[in-house]
Design a protein around this motif. Structure first.
Motif, PDB file in Angstrom:
ATOM      1  N   UNK A 140       0.825  -1.218   0.000  1.00 44.70           N
ATOM      2  CA  UNK A 140       0.000   0.000   0.000  1.00 44.70           C
ATOM      3  C   UNK A 140       0.857   1.265   0.000  1.00 44.70           C
ATOM      4  N   UNK A 141       2.047   1.194  -0.597  1.00 48.89           N
ATOM      5  CA  UNK A 141       2.922   2.367  -0.574  1.00 48.89           C
ATOM      6  C   UNK A 141       2.411   3.427  -1.543  1.00 48.89           C
ATOM      7  N   UNK A 142       2.984   4.621  -1.394  1.00 46.40           N
ATOM      8  CA  UNK A 142       2.450   5.790  -2.087  1.00 46.40           C
ATOM      9  C   UNK A 142       2.342   5.599  -3.595  1.00 46.40           C
ATOM     10  N   UNK A 143       3.412   5.018  -4.180  1.00 41.31           N
ATOM     11  CA  UNK A 143       3.445   4.920  -5.637  1.00 41.31           C
ATOM     12  C   UNK A 143       2.279   4.125  -6.182  1.00 41.31           C
ATOM     13  N   UNK A 144       1.850   3.141  -5.441  1.00 43.49           N
ATOM     14  CA  UNK A 144       0.765   2.307  -5.911  1.00 43.49           C
ATOM     15  C   UNK A 144      -0.492   3.137  -6.133  1.00 43.49           C
ATOM     16  N   UNK A 145      -0.820   3.952  -5.144  1.00 42.93           N
ATOM     17  CA  UNK A 145      -2.080   4.693  -5.226  1.00 42.93           C
ATOM     18  C   UNK A 145      -2.068   5.695  -6.363  1.00 42.93           C
ATOM     19  N   UNK A 146      -0.957   6.397  -6.485  1.00 42.17           N
ATOM     20  CA  UNK A 146      -0.956   7.437  -7.515  1.00 42.17           C
ATOM     21  C   UNK A 146      -0.909   6.813  -8.904  1.00 42.17           C
ATOM     22  N   UNK A 147      -0.129   5.755  -9.039  1.00 41.30           N
ATOM     23  CA  UNK A 147      -0.065   5.092 -10.337  1.00 41.30           C
ATOM     24  C   UNK A 147      -1.429   4.533 -10.702  1.00 41.30           C
ATOM     25  N   UNK A 148      -2.088   4.019  -9.696  1.00 35.70           N
ATOM     26  CA  UNK A 148      -3.408   3.462  -9.909  1.00 35.70           C
ATOM     27  C   UNK A 148      -4.358   4.534 -10.440  1.00 35.70           C
ATOM     28  N   UNK A 149      -4.268   5.728  -9.850  1.00 40.66           N
ATOM     29  CA  UNK A 149      -5.154   6.802 -10.325  1.00 40.66           C
ATOM     30  C   UNK A 149      -4.884   7.138 -11.778  1.00 40.66           C
ATOM     31  N   UNK A 150      -3.603   7.134 -12.135  1.00 42.00           N
ATOM     32  CA  UNK A 150      -3.278   7.436 -13.530  1.00 42.00           C
ATOM     33  C   UNK A 150      -3.860   6.377 -14.443  1.00 42.00           C
ATOM     34  N   UNK A 188      -1.732   6.321   1.624  1.00 41.53           N
ATOM     35  CA  UNK A 188      -2.892   5.883   2.382  1.00 41.53           C
ATOM     36  C   UNK A 188      -3.647   7.073   2.952  1.00 41.53           C
ATOM     37  N   UNK A 189      -2.859   8.071   3.422  1.00 36.59           N
ATOM     38  CA  UNK A 189      -3.511   9.187   4.094  1.00 36.59           C
ATOM     39  C   UNK A 189      -4.297  10.065   3.140  1.00 36.59           C
ATOM     40  N   UNK A 190      -3.713  10.338   1.969  1.00 39.94           N
ATOM     41  CA  UNK A 190      -4.332  11.329   1.082  1.00 39.94           C
ATOM     42  C   UNK A 190      -4.950  10.718  -0.160  1.00 39.94           C
ATOM     43  N   UNK A 191      -4.577   9.500  -0.472  1.00 40.09           N
ATOM     44  CA  UNK A 191      -4.972   8.928  -1.757  1.00 40.09           C
ATOM     45  C   UNK A 191      -6.379   8.403  -1.779  1.00 40.09           C
ATOM     46  N   UNK A 192      -6.562   7.357  -2.555  1.00 42.12           N
ATOM     47  CA  UNK A 192      -7.870   6.794  -2.780  1.00 42.12           C
ATOM     48  C   UNK A 192      -8.611   6.424  -1.485  1.00 42.12           C
ATOM     49  N   UNK A 193      -7.905   5.884  -0.483  1.00 45.13           N
ATOM     50  CA  UNK A 193      -8.663   5.517   0.726  1.00 45.13           C
ATOM     51  C   UNK A 193      -9.397   6.693   1.343  1.00 45.13           C
ATOM     52  N   UNK A 194      -8.826   7.882   1.316  1.00 39.44           N
ATOM     53  CA  UNK A 194      -9.489   9.002   1.983  1.00 39.44           C
ATOM     54  C   UNK A 194     -10.003  10.057   1.027  1.00 39.44           C
ATOM     55  N   UNK A 195      -9.437  10.114  -0.194  1.00 40.46           N
ATOM     56  CA  UNK A 195      -9.810  11.125  -1.188  1.00 40.46           C
ATOM     57  C   UNK A 195      -9.515  12.548  -0.717  1.00 40.46           C
ATOM     58  N   UNK A 213     -12.041  -2.562 -10.281  1.00 42.55           N
ATOM     59  CA  UNK A 213     -11.232  -3.580  -9.651  1.00 42.55           C
ATOM     60  C   UNK A 213     -10.222  -4.178 -10.610  1.00 42.55           C
ATOM     61  N   UNK A 214     -10.618  -4.223 -11.858  1.00 40.08           N
ATOM     62  CA  UNK A 214      -9.760  -4.794 -12.890  1.00 40.08           C
ATOM     63  C   UNK A 214      -8.422  -4.062 -12.951  1.00 40.08           C
ATOM     64  N   UNK A 215      -8.534  -2.745 -12.959  1.00 34.87           N
ATOM     65  CA  UNK A 215      -7.325  -1.931 -13.083  1.00 34.87           C
ATOM     66  C   UNK A 215      -6.421  -2.163 -11.884  1.00 34.87           C
ATOM     67  N   UNK A 216      -7.036  -2.183 -10.704  1.00 40.40           N
ATOM     68  CA  UNK A 216      -6.241  -2.406  -9.501  1.00 40.40           C
ATOM     69  C   UNK A 216      -5.517  -3.738  -9.600  1.00 40.40           C
ATOM     70  N   UNK A 217      -6.252  -4.721 -10.044  1.00 41.86           N
ATOM     71  CA  UNK A 217      -5.675  -6.062 -10.155  1.00 41.86           C
ATOM     72  C   UNK A 217      -4.501  -6.072 -11.114  1.00 41.86           C
ATOM     73  N   UNK A 218      -4.735  -5.478 -12.282  1.00 48.03           N
ATOM     74  CA  UNK A 218      -3.677  -5.446 -13.298  1.00 48.03           C
ATOM     75  C   UNK A 218      -2.458  -4.708 -12.749  1.00 48.03           C
ATOM     76  N   UNK A 219      -2.730  -3.622 -12.067  1.00 55.71           N
ATOM     77  CA  UNK A 219      -1.643  -2.824 -11.529  1.00 55.71           C
ATOM     78  C   UNK A 219      -0.829  -3.633 -10.536  1.00 55.71           C
ATOM     79  N   UNK A 220      -1.540  -4.308  -9.633  1.00 55.32           N
ATOM     80  CA  UNK A 220      -0.823  -5.107  -8.636  1.00 55.32           C
ATOM     81  C   UNK A 220      -0.054  -6.217  -9.314  1.00 55.32           C
TER      82      UNK A 220
END
Lengths: 148, 664, 505, 351
Positions: free
Chosen positions: B422-432, B512-519, B541-548
């Motif tokens: 759940x590190x920072x890069x994951x969330x931001x990359x996921x948003x992209x 975690x603090x600012x990303x998708x979990x809290x918006x 969910x698909x995108x998250x899965x692919x990303x992971x």
């Protein structure tokens, strides 16, 4: 009477101006270059005089007189400068002064040898006698040439 | 109002004060204490920025300024503004810069140019901060140049090294190509809109009509002229956008203007961290984000932006695969991640509703990237410091035991870069990826964005792979320490470790603090007045899965190749003709993988690196050298002959006379 | 009836500062025979005379121009005479005690006459006055080029400058003769009135032509004055002369003839083309002039910047830089000839002229300050290690070079920006192209200035410079530095002033 | 291309002498490998003579035969000696040819009532400058002709540049200051018509209207074009109005088939064209000075009791240009000092 003649003065002026420019561009003798530039000024003087006559006032002629003054100033400086330059390089050729140029450029040299023309045999010119010598005892031109 | 203006002015003034103070007192008075003005100023500015961030309410923006230019038709007051976008940039810049400055205290401690370093450092931060706070294009341009200048000074800090001097010059010149584009854009904006003020320009291009899907039929008042919407939105706007983009590409190192960034490693490592994480390269992203209201009107430019970003991301990732220099890998990863941000910024092409989300994705990635990239660079710096300046992955290894803290923080940074949840890069990359996914549906450029999405996923995989490779080669395996290390080969000191911990904490937490979990980030940035009305986009969910999968796959593959079976890479070289020998082997699967995936990829990477080195780099260099060649061509004219000069003048004169007489 | 004597007193009332300078300069030549004083004494005296002249300078509001007067005074000449006196004072400060005592009187005498010449060019209201004033700049310059050093290089430099200058003087006179011919009066005011009358009468008829000789006159004058401002293709002498001549005369050569040349160009252009109030584009002459300036500016910028890339000799480099900057300024002049942007173009030109003077003077002042008997600064590489030996001077030099590049936050940026915007806003395709060319050239030019910065900061000297900078040089350097930054942060007053200048009747 | 050919054909009387002169100067300039040939000198002489014959005939400038004789004499000699000066290999002769140029130019000055100017020029140039330069030449001259006097720099390009410039100047002068041949032809044609109309009584409207069209262009347009070449003619506005008025009258008369009125109109056109011709001799290339603008301002130069007297030059010089005389004095001083400073041997060199 003299109004209609204006274009003729202008034409002669333009021709003298152009010929002077050609002389300035092509003659390599420093003195002739300067005289060519002065000839361009003669073309200008004809223009001014022609216009002065056309307009019937003396402003054109007054202009020529100022031009003459400035030309005289320039001639004095030119004379001094040319003497100094000659003292340094022993020649009046303008092309020897090309040391200041873009780096890595070769100096421009004369390629073709001179044609020896029959009428180009050495001529004798009137010469200034060196100080302290009687004119008849002064060295002949040939001797002067060998002495440098 | 007064208080807020003071706040803004202080944020602008403090770093330049520190810079001047250090420059004036540094060499004679402060000496080894030269870092204090910088640290104090950055700390103070950081506190102020955070205070501003928290006090910023809906739709608010701060301004402060004075009258500056009032010449002819140009009336440009200097005005600092801060809206949410600016506030986030300010916090990022100051936080990262402060930590990097602290690191520098340890890293640079016995350098003869200590004071000079901190002076330029503060100046650099000042230029960047002013760039972010500018309210008009002219000021933006001025500090844009200032940032370029400071980067020149920092990259060429060790000017005794010819490589450093060359790299500095290259950075400056390549950036000038981009600056030229920006300059043209600024002039075009001035002629088209009659103003250089951001708010004015955006107001004239009232985006709401587009965002709400209403046809626009009124006239727009531009300066003294009335223009219809069609007149504005046609090619002039496209030209403006492409020129702006050129400027952004130069600063943000996008293909093919990226050639300066890898070379910029020649500067001190903390300076690289500063350039890569917080200040210089983010300027381009910021510019495009800031100009989103303009870009919305030029979907072609946005699509081009995305394409440039995709090409950059892929090419840089491929090159990073085969690098042996740890810092170079990080440099290429920066280029690649910037490509990501560009992709995100471009994803709103033909789909104005997506614009805000795209900007949020890009800026969020910029934000998280600042943390983990600074962390990685400082980690590199720590390694380099311990290894006596050696950074070649073939000569170092197994540093896990020797430098446990560096290892830990580097691992966190690498995981952040690789996009491991759940590190920072994951969330931001996921948003992209979400943004790109959205763009591939229901936009005129759907097909294009499907392709770009594919590239993005592939790049994510590659990123995880090369990050893992670098990490495993450096920290695992048998311990290898080069002889240059000498007595230095130990864990770094306090000054260097504290920033590492700080950045590691940031890398772990910000997502975690600012990303998708809290918006939180989304909510905050949508308050920006200049951005179109926000329409939330929900990830699938698909995108998250692919990303992971991509991140995990890449990292796992790297682990297999460089840790679990370190002999594999060398063996793979012969895999082609020994295929049948190995077919019965129990790592059959790895071999296949190696054959069909890694080997072609490596080949491609090598090819692209060659291409980059010789063609792109050569082309950019060539563009820089054309004037020189042309000059050489003219040199014989200046041959020293007086009469030749007169002749040239008179010929020119005659030509003038004849041509003008013929026209007269 | 007014007597001749009263008339003369009246007519010379507005050029008293220059008469003082002329008198003092001529006096120096005479005094040199009887008085032997140190260089410093002559410098102090010259400085006092220049200050006195500055005090005596009539204010810009007093507009004296009875038609057909020989000189006139208005805001334009007020500005340029002030600039001329300022540059003169700076040059005197720079040559404080660097002149050998044997020729100090001649040197400072020539300097005073040159200052008077520049001022008279901008005060001239008559073709003859213009011509004589330009010669008053040129003739002492020939002497100065040769005075300080008489080695081969200086001789060659003097030769080239002298001969090409005589050539260009002939071109100038030829042009002036046609201007005289067009009206029958040498007076610029009469010429301006005649052109204005023609424009008013012919504004209805589209096919009317001015006499082509006016075009010839304009081209000739642009060529001759282009020689003085080193605009291509009349610039060829500049690199060689700069390289060969001693540093002090080169400083003078890079500033004074440029100021005088642009003042003269503006005088002619404003008399023949620019009639504020009338549409200048209606005159076919204005269209031709803007075309002429277009090509001259283009070639100058490219010639200067492209050739500048290859230079190692500092003075030669600065010569090419001067050529490029002349190109930028001619962009302003050309913009001033096209309709709609008269004020912006010309005000941009004058603004640039101030900035150019400050930054070039600054660079040369530093080079002069660094010269010493045992260590000369000739090549770019000789500046290596300056940041070690003279850190403050190196930073100041970098500021001037950044100003030459046109980087913010120096006035060079605003100066270029003004010209660029003016050219761009003519909305003529040609001038928009020129604006782009200017931007490209600013980028090319950055390279060779940056090289100098790089050498100063990034390289170490084999033998460090150890010269102490004298206080007169410091004054000049710091003043220039002040102007370079002050005009960036507070440009408004200056700009308003420059705009007012272009509003001459 | 066709228009260029037409243009060349129309201006042959300028182009041909120029071409000949160019060839002559180019070949006569000192070349390293070519001796000067008499043929080329002949070509140069031909150029001058041809120009002298053709130009005035084509442009119709003629004053009085005495004046013309002296003018062509001086002008021809000035041009010929100018050509000789720049092509002469012996610098002494070249300087003497320059003196000859000066003398002839002074002759031209005399023709324009400039006796003082002529005298001053002869004294300054022929008397002072040339003599001093001759001294320098003799001082510097080694034996024989120097290398540099026997070859020159870029003869082709130099003469090309010079003649291109000269041609452009001549073209501009021709366009500015001479009566256009078209107008001359027009006036001549109208004159013949008017004269013949006085003899014959039978006139058709068609014929008269044909006269008013020259080369398929209405005479109004031609006259308007010629009128536009007169920036400085005071009566220009009146003439333009007149032209407009005549145009409407012709249309009306043609509609009425009124031959008598039409004939009168043709006469009016003739007088207008003739006055235009006169104005072109006097006012082309000139800008009219606005009324009330003095060109002479000093009290001294305003006193004009003897028009044309040389004293007036003195009044102009020491009246209007008194300040200029003072400036010129300073220039002379600085030149003197400069010459002394330049020519003295520097002390370092001596030491």
């Amino acid at each position: 009477m003299s109004q209609a003649i204006l274009p003729n003065y202008l034409i002669v002026g333009a021709i003298l101006f152009g010929l002077g420019a050609i002389g300035f561009l092509s003659r390599r003798n420093l003195i002739l270059m300067f005289l060519s530039a002065e000839m361009m000024l003669q073309g200008v003087a004809l223009n001014l005089v022609g216009f002065g006559g056309h307009h019937k006032n003396y402003q054109g002629q007054a202009f020529v007189i100022f031009m003459l003054t400035v030309a005289a100033c320039e001639a004095a400086l030119a004379l001094a400068l040319i003497l100094v330059l000659f003292r340094n390089r022993k020649t009046l050729d303008v092309s020897v002064w090309q040391d200041l140029r873009e780096a890595n450029q070769d100096p421009v040299q004369d390629e073709s040898p001179l044609l020896l023309e029959p009428e180009m045999t050495p001529m004798h010119f009137p010469r200034l006698t060196p100080a302290g010598l009687r004119p008849d005892q002064a060295a002949s031109p040939e001797e002067a040439a060998t002495r440098g | 109002m007064g208080k807020q203006a003071e706040l803004l002015a202080m944020i602008g003034v403090v770093p330049v004060l520190a810079s001047v103070l250090t420059a004036a007192l540094g060499p004679r008075v402060l000496k080894h204490r030269s870092h204090w003005p910088t640290l104090a100023a950055l700390g103070y500015a950081l506190v102020l920025s955070i205070a501003m961030l928290f006090s910023m309410s809906e739709g608010s923006s701060y301004t402060a300024g004075f009258e500056w230019l009032n010449m002819g038709r140009m009336d440009i007051p200097v005005r600092l503004v801060a809206d949410p976008l600016t506030a986030i940039m300010l916090v990022t810049v100051h936080a990262v810069a402060l930590l990097v400055a602290i690191f520098s205290v340890g890293y640079m401690h016995d350098d003869p140019g200590y004071a000079r370093y901190f002076s330029v450092f503060s100046l650099f931060v000042f230029c960047m901060v002013m760039l972010v706070m500018a309210n008009n294009f002219l000021m933006l341009f001025i500090f844009w140049e200032g940032v370029g200048l400071c980067s020149y000074l920092l990259i060429g800090f060790w000017y005794q090294k010819p490589a450093a001097a060359a790299a500095a010059r290259k950075a400056f010149l390549v950036n000038r190509i981009g600056d030229f584009g920006l300059l043209i854009a600024v002039f075009l904006i001035w002629t088209q809109f009659g103003t250089l003020n951001f708010a004015e320009v955006f107001r004239q291009l009232d985006y709401r009509y587009l965002a709400e899907g209403k046809p626009f039929d009124g006239a727009i008042v531009v300066g003294e002229r009335m223009l219809t919407h069609a007149q504005i939105v046609g090619w002039p706007l496209l030209t403006i956008c492409i020129c702006l983009m050129l400027g952004a590409m130069g600063k943000s190192a996008q293909f093919p203007l990226h050639v300066w960034l890898p070379d910029a490693m020649e500067g001190p490592t903390p300076a690289s961290a500063l350039i890569h994480a917080a200040t210089m390269v983010t300027a381009g992203v910021y510019l495009v984000a800031r100009c989103t209201p303009i870009f919305i009107h030029a979907p072609q430019a946005q699509a081009l932006l995305a394409v440039v970003g995709a090409v950059t991301a892929l090419v840089a990732a491929l090159i990073a695969l085969t690098q042996n220099d740890l810092k170079r890998i990080m440099a290429y990863s920066t280029v690649s991640q910037l490509g990501y941000m560009f992709m995100a910024l471009g994803s709103a092409a033909g789909n104005p509703n997506l614009a805000t989300f795209a900007v949020i994705a890009a800026i969020f990635h910029l934000f998280t990237h600042a943390f983990f990239k600074a962390l990685l660079f400082l980690g590199c710096g720590s390694v380099m410091h311990a290894m006596g300046g050696v950074i070649d992955l073939r000569r170092i290894g197994g540093l896990k035991k020797l430098m446990p803290w560096t290892h830990l923080t580097f691992a966190i940074g690498a995981a952040g870069l690789a996009g491991i949840p759940p590190l920072a890069g994951f969330w931001s990359k996921d948003e992209i990826l979400v943004s790109l996914n959205q763009a591939s549906h229901g936009s005129p450029y759907g097909l294009l964005f499907t392709l770009i999405l594919g590239i993005a996923i592939l790049t994510a995989f590659l990123t995880a792979f090369y990050t893992g490779r670098a990490y495993f080669l450096a920290f695992w395996g048998p311990e290898r320490i080069p002889e240059e290390a000498g007595h230095h080969a130990h864990e770094s000191g306090r000054w260097m470790l504290i920033p590492l911990f700080g950045l590691a904490a940031g890398t772990v937490l910000v997502g975690i603090l600012f990303g998708t979990p809290t918006h939180l980030f989304e909510h905050f940035l949508t308050q920006s007045e200049s951005l179109p009305k926000f329409q939330a986009v929900h990830g699938s969910g698909m995108i998250v899965l692919v990303s992971i999968l991509a991140a995990g796959g890449g990292a796992g593959l790297a682990a297999i190749f460089y840790q679990l079976r370190p002999e594999l890479p060398s063996r793979m070289a012969q895999a082609a003709w020994r295929f049948y020998d190995y077919s019965s082997h129990r790592f059959y699967l790895d071999e296949i993988l190696g054959l069909i995936l890694v080997r072609p990829l490596k080949g491609l990477a090598a090819f692209i690196q060659l291409f980059d080195l010789h063609v792109v780099d050569g082309l950019v260099d060539w563009v820089g050298q054309v004037p020189g060649y042309l000059g050489q061509w003219f040199r014989p004219v200046q041959n020293g002959l007086l009469q030749f000069y007169a002749l040239a003048s008179l010929l020119g004169l005659a030509v003038f006379v004849i041509v003008l007489l013929a026209k007269f | 009836m007014q007597g001749v004597y009263e008339w003369m007193i009246e007519a010379s009332r507005w050029v008293r500062p220059e008469m003082l300078l002329l008198l003092a300069g001529s006096g120096y030549f005479l005094a040199a025979v009887f008085v032997s004083a140190k260089s410093r004494s002559w410098a102090i005296a010259s400085l006092l005379i220049v200050l006195l002249a500055a005090i005596w300078l009539p204010s810009g509001d007093a507009d004296f121009a009875t038609p057909a007067s020989f000189f006139r005074h208005d805001s334009f000449s007020h500005f340029l005479r002030g600039l001329g006196l300022g540059l003169g004072a700076a040059l005197i400060l720079l040559s404080w005690d660097r002149i050998p005592d044997r020729c100090a009187a001649e040197y400072f005498g020539c300097l005073l006459l040159i200052i008077a010449g520049v001022n008279l060019v901008s005060a001239a209201n008559d073709l003859i006055a213009l011509f004589l004033a330009l010669e008053l700049v040129s003739i002492p310059t020939y002497v100065l080029l040769y005075l300080l050093r008489a080695d081969d290089a200086a001789q060659e430099a003097t030769l080239k400058y002298f001969f090409l200058s005589v050539f260009s003087a002939a071109l100038l006179l030829y042009g002036l003769s046609f201007l005289y011919g067009a009206t029958g009066s040498t007076n610029l005011e009469v010429l301006r009135g005649a052109v204005r009358q023609w424009l008013e009468q012919e504004s209805t008829s589209a096919s009317s032509t001015l006499p082509p000789t006016l075009l010839i006159a304009m081209i000739m004058i642009v060529a001759a004055l282009g020689f003085r401002v080193t605009a291509a293709p009349f610039h060829f002498y500049a690199p060689d002369v700069y390289q060969g001549a001693p540093l002090l005369p080169v400083t003078l050569l890079s500033l004074i003839p440029k100021v005088a040349g642009f003042a003269g160009l503006y005088q002619i252009v404003s008399a023949t083309l620019l009639i504020p109030g009338a549409d200048a584009a209606a005159s076919p002459l204005a269209a031709s002039a803007s075309g002429l300036f277009w090509i001259v500016a283009l070639v100058s910028m490219f010639m200067g910047n492209l050739m500048g890339l290859w230079q190692d000799d500092l003075k030669r480099l600065l010569a090419y830089s001067g050529i490029a900057h002349a190109g930028y300024m001619i962009v302003g002049l050309g913009t001033g000839c096209s309709s709609g942007m008269i004020v912006e173009g010309l005000a941009g030109l004058f603004f640039y002229l101030i900035v150019y003077s400050a930054m070039t003077l600054g660079v040369f002042a530093i080079l002069i300050a660094l010269q010493s008997r045992d260590r000369t600064v000739v090549n770019v590489d000789d500046l290596a290690g300056l940041s070690k030996s003279h850190p403050i001077l190196a930073v100041v030099m970098a500021c001037f070079l950044f100003c030459l590049m046109g980087l913010p936050p120096t006035a060079g940026f605003l100066a270029k920006l003004n010209l660029f915007l003016a050219a761009w806003n003519t909305e003529q395709r040609l001038y928009r192209v020129l604006a782009l060319v200017m931007a490209v050239n600013a980028a090319i030019g950055a390279w060779y200035y940056l090289r100098v910065v790089g050498v100063m900061f990034l390289r170490d000297a084999v033998k460090p410079l150890s010269v102490r900078v004298t206080w007169p040089a410091w004054i000049v350097i710091l003043l220039c530095l002040f102007i370079v930054f002050w005009l960036f942060f507070q440009p408004n007053t200056t700009w308003t002033w420059m705009e007012a200048i272009t509003q001459r009747r | 291309m066709g228009s260029l050919f037409t243009w060349v054909w129309q201006h042959w009387y300028v182009l041909l002498p120029l071409l000949l002169g160019f060839l002559a100067i180019w070949k006569l300039l000192p070349h390293a490998r070519q001796p000067q040939s008499a043929a080329m000198m002949g070509l140069g002489a031909a150029a001058i003579i041809l120009g002298g014959i053709v130009l005035p005939r084509a442009t119709g400038v003629h004053v009085s035969w005495m004046f013309d004789l002296f003018f062509y004499l001086f002008a021809g000699a000035a041009i010929a000696s100018a050509g000789a000066m720049i092509t002469q290999r012996n610098p002494v002769y070249a300087a003497l040819y320059f003196a000859l140029v000066i003398l002839n130019v002074c002759g031209l000055f005399l023709l324009q009532s400039g006796p003082f100017l002529a005298a001053a020029t002869v004294i300054v140039y022929a008397g002072a400058i040339i003599v001093t330069f001759l001294f320098v030449i003799m001082f510097a001259q080694q034996s024989g002709l120097a290398q540099y006097d026997r070859r020159c720099r870029e003869p082709l390009l130099a003469s090309l540049a010079g003649f291109l410039l000269m041609g452009a100047l001549l073209y501009a002068i021709n366009a500015s200051y001479q009566v256009s041949p078209r107008l001359t032809g027009l006036v001549k044609g109208l004159e013949e018509t008017v004269n013949s109309a006085a003899k014959t009584t039978k006139l058709e409207v068609k014929d008269l209207m044909g006269i008013l069209r020259v080369n398929d262009a209405p005479i109004d347009l031609l006259l308007a074009e010629e009128l536009n070449r007169l920036p400085g003619w005071p009566e220009k506005a009146a003439a333009r109005a007149k032209l407009h008025q005549l145009e409407t009258q012709v249309i009306a008369a043609a509609a009425n088939q009124d031959t008598a009125v039409l004939l009168n109109l043709v006469k009016e056109y003739y007088s207008l064209a003739a006055s235009l011709q006169h104005a072109q001799q006097r006012y082309t290339g000139l800008l009219g000075i606005p009324a009330g603008m003095q060109t002479q301002v000093s009290p001294l130069s305003r006193r004009t009791e003897e028009p044309g007297h040389v004293a007036q030059l003195g009044r102009t010089l020491f009246g209007d240009y008194l300040l200029a005389v003072e400036l010129a004095a300073v220039l002379l001083l600085i030149a003197t000092v400069g010459a002394i400073v330049i020519v003295q041997r520097p002390k370092e060199a001596a030491a």
